[in-house]
Design an enzyme around this catalytic site. Sequence first.
Site, PDB file in Angstrom:
ATOM      1  N   ASP A   1       0.771  -1.334  -0.073  1.00  0.00           N
ATOM      2  CA  ASP A   1      -0.202   0.005  -0.041  1.00  0.00           C
ATOM      3  C   ASP A   1       0.765   1.129   0.126  1.00  0.00           C
ATOM      4  OD1 ASP A   1      -2.027  -1.699   0.144  1.00  0.00           O
ATOM      5  OD2 ASP A   1      -2.504  -1.319   2.503  1.00  0.00           O
TER       6      ASP A   1
HETATM    7  N1  URA Z   1      -1.448  -5.930   4.081  1.00  0.00           N
HETATM    8  C1  URA Z   1      -1.735  -4.644   3.891  1.00  0.00           C
HETATM    9  O1  URA Z   1      -3.004  -4.414   4.397  1.00  0.00           O
HETATM   10  N2  URA Z   1      -1.019  -3.573   3.193  1.00  0.00           N
HETATM   11  C2  URA Z   1       0.105  -4.164   2.527  1.00  0.00           C
HETATM   12  O2  URA Z   1       0.822  -3.102   2.041  1.00  0.00           O
HETATM   13  C3  URA Z   1       0.514  -5.285   2.785  1.00  0.00           C
HETATM   14  C4  URA Z   1      -0.119  -6.234   3.408  1.00  0.00           C
END
Ligand code: URA
Length: 236
Positions: free
Chosen positions: A103
Amino acid sequence: MRLDKLLANLGYGSRKEIKKMCRDGSVKVDGVIVKDSSAHVDPVNQEVEILGNVVVYREFVYLMMNKPDGVISATEDLTQETVIDLLDPEFYPFELFPVGRLDKDTEGLLLLTNDGKLAHDLLSPKKHVPKRYFAVIDGVVNEKDVEAFAKGVTLDDGYKTLPAQLEILVQGEESEIEIVIHEGKYHQIKRMFEARNKKVTFLKRLSMGPLVLDEDLELGEYRELTEEELESLKGN
Ligand code: URA
């Protein structure tokens, strides 16, 4: 491989510029000037020189990045900064892409490569490559959460996750944990904690399969994988 293609892929200029450099006598193959940029060369066994520099050929590049908060795991975007924007232009010709996504606000280990097969293998849902994360959680994480994650939790869309291993490092109104997941659903860890009425406020990936984030890398920094790291990933 065509000489102009090889040199253009390695970032020595456009095919047109390379054609001109060849005509000017700036390109040698095994010590002999080659004026025809469409000539074929064997990049592994022949020595190619351009403007006096020996060309180091490689097809694939593998970078480990410590992804910072605020950049997206994409190759291009009209408005937002991407992880590719953080790379030195010398890497542009290799057309690297991130293996999987973190993310925008997630930090930590991100592999960038142009090796589609390796990427495919690492991301294959069948392989269940383990990914370890550190997270800060708003809320008291307890043994019930550990048990629920070990069984798999049901996310907001009804999907039941594979078992995940949760380790509590600090327990309190704000908790610190490490978690290992074996798949990569959208916002997976955030949604797993939401399913337990808790909120992830910081998330950082520590490892992916055998590849461990080099803690010497500052946020936004990257380096090429070592031979050993690459071998261990390929053997995964
Ligand atoms: N899980 C998440 O919620 N975000 C990420 O970036 C990776 C795993």
